[in-house]
Design an enzyme around this catalytic site. Sequence first.
Site, short mmCIF file in Angstrom:
data_model
loop_
_atom_site.label_atom_id
_atom_site.label_comp_id
_atom_site.label_asym_id
_atom_site.label_seq_id
_atom_site.Cartn_x
_atom_site.Cartn_y
_atom_site.Cartn_z
N GLY A 185 -11.22 1.53 1.69
CA GLY A 185 -10.29 0.64 2.12
C GLY A 185 -9.67 1.10 3.59
O GLY A 185 -9.37 0.52 4.76
N HIS A 186 -9.48 2.51 3.56
CA HIS A 186 -8.94 3.41 4.79
C HIS A 186 -10.06 3.30 5.79
O HIS A 186 -9.62 3.03 6.89
CB HIS A 186 -8.72 4.75 4.43
CG HIS A 186 -7.51 4.82 3.59
ND1 HIS A 186 -7.70 5.40 2.21
CD2 HIS A 186 -5.96 4.64 3.72
CE1 HIS A 186 -6.50 5.57 1.60
NE2 HIS A 186 -5.70 5.08 2.30
P1 AMP Z 1 -2.21 4.51 2.33
O1 AMP Z 1 -2.97 5.86 2.36
O2 AMP Z 1 -2.14 4.04 0.77
O3 AMP Z 1 -0.58 4.61 2.72
O4 AMP Z 1 -2.55 3.37 3.12
C1 AMP Z 1 -2.85 3.50 4.54
C2 AMP Z 1 -3.44 2.24 4.80
O5 AMP Z 1 -4.51 1.89 4.30
C3 AMP Z 1 -2.39 1.07 4.70
O6 AMP Z 1 -2.27 0.38 5.67
C4 AMP Z 1 -2.86 0.51 3.55
O7 AMP Z 1 -2.58 -1.06 3.79
C5 AMP Z 1 -4.27 0.56 3.87
N1 AMP Z 1 -5.10 0.44 2.62
C6 AMP Z 1 -4.93 0.93 1.43
N2 AMP Z 1 -5.86 0.41 0.40
C7 AMP Z 1 -6.44 -0.58 1.01
C8 AMP Z 1 -7.44 -1.48 0.58
N3 AMP Z 1 -8.08 -1.24 -0.52
N4 AMP Z 1 -8.20 -2.19 1.50
C9 AMP Z 1 -7.58 -2.49 2.95
N5 AMP Z 1 -6.68 -1.46 3.13
C10 AMP Z 1 -6.16 -0.67 2.50
#
Ligand code: AMP
Length: 295
Positions: free
Chosen positions: A36-37
């Site tokens: 996702g990242h």
């Molecule tokens: P986090 O590390 O969880 O704070 O996420 C960092 C970024 O990655 C944020 O913009 C999230 O929305 C994005 N993100 C996390 N998981 C996913 C995913 N499965 N698909 C797309 N973007 C994601």
Amino acid sequence: MIIFYSSEKIKNHLHGIRSRQKTIGFAPTMGALHKGHVSLIAAAKEQCDVVVCSIFVNPTQFTDLSDLDKYPRTLDADSSLLQSANCDILFAPEINEIYSDEEINAKKNNVEDKSWMMGKTVDFGLLDKVMEGAQRPGHFNGVAQVVSKLFRIVEPHKAFFGQKDFQQLSVIRSMVKQMEMNIEIVACPIVREKDGLAMSSRNRRLSAEERKSVHAIYDTLIIMKKNYKGASTEDLKMLAERLILKNPLMKLEYFDIVDAETLQPIDDFKTAKSAVACIAVKLSNVRLIDNIILY
Ligand code: AMP
């Protein structure tokens, strides 16, 4: 890939890049990176000359301090993944590169710190009062606080966020507008596992048994998408609740069908301009969120 730990050093480096008329794309994260990242990095690579990813587990957005302690920290693996995704710059600051002692103390004393607004009044209105904001008071203030600080350090032309955190995107867009920051916010689609589970750093904390059952979250969202036409939001909510609670390992924190702009619950599909189904599910040790755009 260049790795910076110091706010001052990355600022100077990016200043040089900007003065050579290069565009900067930025993806803020909390690490424990997954596909996702990586999709955010790929989108940023396509649209910008230089891509920066930050990894910072932000204490001010955690309402549950045990969740902060348990948050996975995997900098070496993250750094390799970013390298293979052709990310140009990794910013991995320690807490004192981001927060002053006063700000850290405010968090320790449970005081909601608004100093990040720098004299402005930023008001999210009802955007942060529903769903995640209602379940986790102060969460979005912490998110806005860290993102505004990171934006001031990186000064990106575009910043990339996942649609998985739908409400977060709305809050960031509102913050950028109110603070008159000249940054384009780009929303990227949700990346999922084969069984539909939205990828998340928290998934690795699921037990084997929980992992087998959590496909029910996306299954439920798909059923909502297939059935919303002609249905009432109340009926859909009851159906979603039944589908989730069929599984004894899951508790439903909320299931809401909201307007994509205002995030306020929709009563009637006939009059609503857009609709997003948003869900939060609690398992023994982990809380998962997901959503689907109905139209
Ligand atoms: P986090 O590390 O969880 O704070 O996420 C960092 C970024 O990655 C944020 O913009 C999230 O929305 C994005 N993100 C996390 N998981 C996913 C995913 N499965 N698909 C797309 N973007 C994601």
